[in-house]
Write a protein that holds these residues in place. Structure first.
Motif, PDB file in Angstrom:
ATOM      1  N   VAL A 113       0.991  -3.813  -3.125  1.00 54.79           N
ATOM      2  CA  VAL A 113       0.606  -5.074  -3.707  1.00 54.79           C
ATOM      3  C   VAL A 113      -0.717  -5.678  -3.897  1.00 54.79           C
ATOM      4  O   VAL A 113      -0.957  -6.588  -4.948  1.00 54.79           O
ATOM      5  CB  VAL A 113       1.419  -6.035  -3.317  1.00 54.79           C
ATOM      6  N   LEU A 114      -1.361  -5.339  -2.027  1.00 62.18           N
ATOM      7  CA  LEU A 114      -2.222  -5.130  -2.686  1.00 62.18           C
ATOM      8  C   LEU A 114      -3.295  -4.319  -3.840  1.00 62.18           C
ATOM      9  O   LEU A 114      -4.761  -5.226  -3.822  1.00 62.18           O
ATOM     10  CB  LEU A 114      -3.165  -5.176  -0.867  1.00 62.18           C
ATOM     11  N   ARG A 115      -3.369  -2.913  -3.046  1.00 62.43           N
ATOM     12  CA  ARG A 115      -3.826  -2.917  -4.570  1.00 62.43           C
ATOM     13  C   ARG A 115      -3.693  -2.687  -5.843  1.00 62.43           C
ATOM     14  O   ARG A 115      -4.689  -3.075  -6.972  1.00 62.43           O
ATOM     15  CB  ARG A 115      -2.894  -1.326  -4.657  1.00 62.43           C
ATOM     16  N   GLY A 116      -2.509  -4.185  -6.710  1.00 65.43           N
ATOM     17  CA  GLY A 116      -2.330  -4.621  -7.102  1.00 65.43           C
ATOM     18  C   GLY A 116      -3.440  -5.799  -8.010  1.00 65.43           C
ATOM     19  O   GLY A 116      -4.105  -6.677  -9.158  1.00 65.43           O
ATOM     20  N   THR A 117      -4.371  -6.067  -7.046  1.00 67.85           N
ATOM     21  CA  THR A 117      -5.365  -7.515  -6.895  1.00 67.85           C
ATOM     22  C   THR A 117      -6.108  -7.086  -7.379  1.00 67.85           C
ATOM     23  O   THR A 117      -7.474  -7.740  -7.492  1.00 67.85           O
ATOM     24  CB  THR A 117      -5.088  -8.245  -5.585  1.00 67.85           C
ATOM     25  N   ASP A 118      -7.111  -5.476  -7.015  1.00 70.32           N
ATOM     26  CA  ASP A 118      -8.645  -5.116  -6.857  1.00 70.32           C
ATOM     27  C   ASP A 118      -8.532  -3.880  -7.021  1.00 70.32           C
ATOM     28  O   ASP A 118      -7.475  -3.339  -7.665  1.00 70.32           O
ATOM     29  CB  ASP A 118      -9.625  -5.820  -5.665  1.00 70.32           C
ATOM     30  N   ASN A 119      -9.587  -3.219  -7.619  1.00 68.97           N
ATOM     31  CA  ASN A 119      -9.875  -1.999  -8.049  1.00 68.97           C
ATOM     32  C   ASN A 119     -10.095  -1.090  -7.143  1.00 68.97           C
ATOM     33  O   ASN A 119     -10.748   0.342  -6.743  1.00 68.97           O
ATOM     34  CB  ASN A 119     -11.108  -2.230  -9.060  1.00 68.97           C
ATOM     35  N   TYR A 120      -9.873  -1.281  -5.492  1.00 69.30           N
ATOM     36  CA  TYR A 120     -10.494  -0.869  -4.698  1.00 69.30           C
ATOM     37  C   TYR A 120      -9.814  -1.040  -3.537  1.00 69.30           C
ATOM     38  O   TYR A 120      -9.710  -0.094  -2.416  1.00 69.30           O
ATOM     39  CB  TYR A 120     -12.301  -1.452  -4.256  1.00 69.30           C
ATOM     40  N   THR A 121      -8.854  -0.977  -3.228  1.00 74.27           N
ATOM     41  CA  THR A 121      -8.290  -1.844  -1.828  1.00 74.27           C
ATOM     42  C   THR A 121      -7.286  -0.481  -1.332  1.00 74.27           C
ATOM     43  O   THR A 121      -6.404  -0.541  -2.123  1.00 74.27           O
ATOM     44  CB  THR A 121      -6.959  -2.897  -1.296  1.00 74.27           C
ATOM     45  N   GLU A 122      -7.305  -0.230   0.079  1.00 75.77           N
ATOM     46  CA  GLU A 122      -6.403   1.409  -0.028  1.00 75.77           C
ATOM     47  C   GLU A 122      -6.042   0.876   1.330  1.00 75.77           C
ATOM     48  O   GLU A 122      -6.742   0.302   2.658  1.00 75.77           O
ATOM     49  CB  GLU A 122      -6.849   2.844   0.192  1.00 75.77           C
ATOM     50  N   ALA A 123      -4.549   0.606   1.751  1.00 73.61           N
ATOM     51  CA  ALA A 123      -3.783  -0.349   3.355  1.00 73.61           C
ATOM     52  C   ALA A 123      -2.913   1.570   3.477  1.00 73.61           C
ATOM     53  O   ALA A 123      -2.137   1.124   3.029  1.00 73.61           O
ATOM     54  CB  ALA A 123      -2.740  -0.703   1.992  1.00 73.61           C
ATOM     55  N   VAL A 124      -3.050   1.241   4.742  1.00 79.04           N
ATOM     56  CA  VAL A 124      -1.727   1.565   5.384  1.00 79.04           C
ATOM     57  C   VAL A 124      -1.530   1.151   6.635  1.00 79.04           C
ATOM     58  O   VAL A 124      -1.617   0.341   7.270  1.00 79.04           O
ATOM     59  CB  VAL A 124      -2.749   3.115   6.216  1.00 79.04           C
ATOM     60  N   LEU A 125      -0.932   1.279   6.390  1.00 81.99           N
ATOM     61  CA  LEU A 125       1.118   0.564   7.444  1.00 81.99           C
ATOM     62  C   LEU A 125       1.655   1.029   8.121  1.00 81.99           C
ATOM     63  O   LEU A 125       2.113   2.672   7.562  1.00 81.99           O
ATOM     64  CB  LEU A 125       2.000  -0.286   6.179  1.00 81.99           C
ATOM     65  N   THR A 126       1.759   1.269   8.708  1.00 88.25           N
ATOM     66  CA  THR A 126       2.306   2.097  10.212  1.00 88.25           C
ATOM     67  C   THR A 126       3.670   0.390  10.958  1.00 88.25           C
ATOM     68  O   THR A 126       2.929  -0.320  11.548  1.00 88.25           O
ATOM     69  CB  THR A 126       1.444   2.653  11.819  1.00 88.25           C
ATOM     70  N   GLU A 127       4.977   1.220  11.134  1.00 94.62           N
ATOM     71  CA  GLU A 127       5.658   0.070  11.678  1.00 94.62           C
ATOM     72  C   GLU A 127       5.850   0.631  12.912  1.00 94.62           C
ATOM     73  O   GLU A 127       5.895   1.662  13.212  1.00 94.62           O
ATOM     74  CB  GLU A 127       7.559   0.620  10.871  1.00 94.62           C
ATOM     75  N   LEU A 128       5.725  -0.919  13.912  1.00 97.10           N
ATOM     76  CA  LEU A 128       5.633  -0.482  15.535  1.00 97.10           C
ATOM     77  C   LEU A 128       6.809  -0.689  15.730  1.00 97.10           C
ATOM     78  O   LEU A 128       6.519  -0.136  16.848  1.00 97.10           O
ATOM     79  CB  LEU A 128       4.473  -1.534  15.484  1.00 97.10           C
ATOM     80  N   GLY A 129       7.709  -1.265  14.977  1.00101.37           N
ATOM     81  CA  GLY A 129       8.976  -1.994  15.652  1.00101.37           C
ATOM     82  C   GLY A 129       9.744  -2.736  14.966  1.00101.37           C
ATOM     83  O   GLY A 129       8.999  -2.922  13.299  1.00101.37           O
ATOM     84  N   PRO A 130      11.077  -2.925  14.408  1.00100.88           N
ATOM     85  CA  PRO A 130      11.204  -4.079  14.294  1.00100.88           C
ATOM     86  C   PRO A 130      10.534  -5.284  13.912  1.00100.88           C
ATOM     87  O   PRO A 130      10.436  -5.724  14.848  1.00100.88           O
ATOM     88  CB  PRO A 130      13.228  -4.454  14.468  1.00100.88           C
ATOM     89  N   ALA A 131      10.560  -5.973  13.125  1.00102.47           N
ATOM     90  CA  ALA A 131       9.645  -6.710  12.663  1.00102.47           C
ATOM     91  C   ALA A 131       7.552  -6.688  13.232  1.00102.47           C
ATOM     92  O   ALA A 131       7.740  -7.771  13.416  1.00102.47           O
ATOM     93  CB  ALA A 131      10.452  -8.248  12.601  1.00102.47           C
ATOM     94  N   HIS A 132       7.863  -5.593  12.606  1.00102.73           N
ATOM     95  CA  HIS A 132       6.406  -5.692  13.474  1.00102.73           C
ATOM     96  C   HIS A 132       5.575  -4.019  13.520  1.00102.73           C
ATOM     97  O   HIS A 132       6.504  -2.987  13.673  1.00102.73           O
ATOM     98  CB  HIS A 132       6.902  -5.375  15.299  1.00102.73           C
ATOM     99  N   TYR A 133       4.345  -4.758  12.262  1.00102.49           N
ATOM    100  CA  TYR A 133       3.789  -3.669  11.881  1.00102.49           C
ATOM    101  C   TYR A 133       2.222  -4.102  11.953  1.00102.49           C
ATOM    102  O   TYR A 133       1.937  -4.895  12.674  1.00102.49           O
ATOM    103  CB  TYR A 133       4.370  -3.577  10.073  1.00102.49           C
ATOM    104  N   GLU A 134       1.721  -2.979  11.866  1.00 96.19           N
ATOM    105  CA  GLU A 134       0.071  -2.697  12.018  1.00 96.19           C
ATOM    106  C   GLU A 134      -0.481  -2.234  10.001  1.00 96.19           C
ATOM    107  O   GLU A 134      -0.011  -1.645   9.409  1.00 96.19           O
ATOM    108  CB  GLU A 134      -0.530  -1.849  13.056  1.00 96.19           C
ATOM    109  N   LEU A 135      -1.189  -2.973   9.767  1.00101.54           N
ATOM    110  CA  LEU A 135      -1.750  -3.293   8.302  1.00101.54           C
ATOM    111  C   LEU A 135      -3.377  -2.420   8.802  1.00101.54           C
ATOM    112  O   LEU A 135      -3.900  -3.915   9.029  1.00101.54           O
ATOM    113  CB  LEU A 135      -2.124  -3.774   7.836  1.00101.54           C
ATOM    114  N   ARG A 136      -3.530  -1.352   8.364  1.00 97.38           N
ATOM    115  CA  ARG A 136      -5.266  -1.656   8.211  1.00 97.38           C
ATOM    116  C   ARG A 136      -5.821  -1.232   6.523  1.00 97.38           C
ATOM    117  O   ARG A 136      -4.881  -0.794   6.055  1.00 97.38           O
ATOM    118  CB  ARG A 136      -5.804   0.464   8.498  1.00 97.38           C
ATOM    119  N   ILE A 137      -6.213  -2.243   6.204  1.00 94.75           N
ATOM    120  CA  ILE A 137      -7.166  -2.486   5.125  1.00 94.75           C
ATOM    121  C   ILE A 137      -8.417  -2.171   5.110  1.00 94.75           C
ATOM    122  O   ILE A 137      -9.295  -1.799   5.981  1.00 94.75           O
ATOM    123  CB  ILE A 137      -7.603  -3.724   4.183  1.00 94.75           C
ATOM    124  N   ASN A 138      -9.296  -1.396   3.919  1.00 93.08           N
ATOM    125  CA  ASN A 138     -10.007  -0.466   3.665  1.00 93.08           C
ATOM    126  C   ASN A 138     -11.076  -1.736   2.988  1.00 93.08           C
ATOM    127  O   ASN A 138     -12.166  -1.247   2.914  1.00 93.08           O
ATOM    128  CB  ASN A 138     -10.643   0.431   2.923  1.00 93.08           C
TER     129      ASN A 138
END
Length: 184
Positions: A113-138
């Motif tokens: 979804v984030l990639r669809g908003t601009d020409n540069y966003t890269e996001a890396v998602l890591t599941e840490l547990g149920p309903a618990h995530y880490e998101l890194r954006i560039n």
């Protein structure tokens, strides 16, 4: 990608300025946006440079939420932005799908979804547990509370209970957030 080559797509601009702020664009705000480079009296351009878009966000906050603490103003703006994006042609389709997916699958699709908003966003998602995530954006967003409220609002569309997005840290080339919600 160098900052001067980073652009947001028209549906992002349309979502906020034509839908999310409906009825709140004063003549003064319209003029300040025009002076900055976004003329609401003309058809919107397909792309807007990120520095210009960031400047517009600051102008909107100054004009729409005067006297409101900066972080709260950006949080309100982000919620209005998600609502407004949902009123665009593309946004209606995206939001309809999100409502059906549930919070976990919305979270898993967030990088796309984030990639669809601009020409540069890269996001890396890591599941840490149920309903618990880490998101890194560039990228680093120069609007305190804005990205966090945006992520929370998107999760809420997906049915998340008490969604919470917290900036964990800023890095030289990006930002890391922790996103959680309460399971039903």
């Amino acid at each position: 990608m160098p900052p001067e080559q980073r652009h947001v797509y028209v549906q992002v601009v349309e979502g906020l300025l034509q839908h999310g702020l409906r009825g709140q664009v004063s003549p003064r705000l319209r003029e300040r946006l025009r002076q900055a480079g976004v003329d609401l009296d003309r058809p919107l351009l397909p792309l807007y440079p990120v520095p210009l878009w960031t400047r517009c966000l600051h102008i909107v906050v100054e004009e729409t939420y005067p006297g409101t603490p900066r972080e709260e103003a950006f949080r309100r703006l982000a919620r209005a932005h998600v609502e407004g994006y949902g009123a665009t042609l593309l946004g209606r389709a995206v939001m309809s799908v999100m409502r059906l997916l549930g919070p976990k699958r919305v979270m898993q699709r967030l990088p796309e979804v984030l990639r669809g908003t601009d020409n540069y966003t890269e996001a890396v998602l890591t599941e840490l547990g149920p309903a618990h995530y880490e998101l890194r954006i560039n990228s680093v967003v120069d609007a305190p509370g804005y990205a966090e409220a945006l992520f929370e609002a998107v999760l809420q569309v997906g049915g998340a209970q008490a969604p919470r997005a917290t900036k964990l840290r800023e890095e030289q080339d990006g930002t890391v957030y922790v996103l959680t919600w309460t399971e039903r």
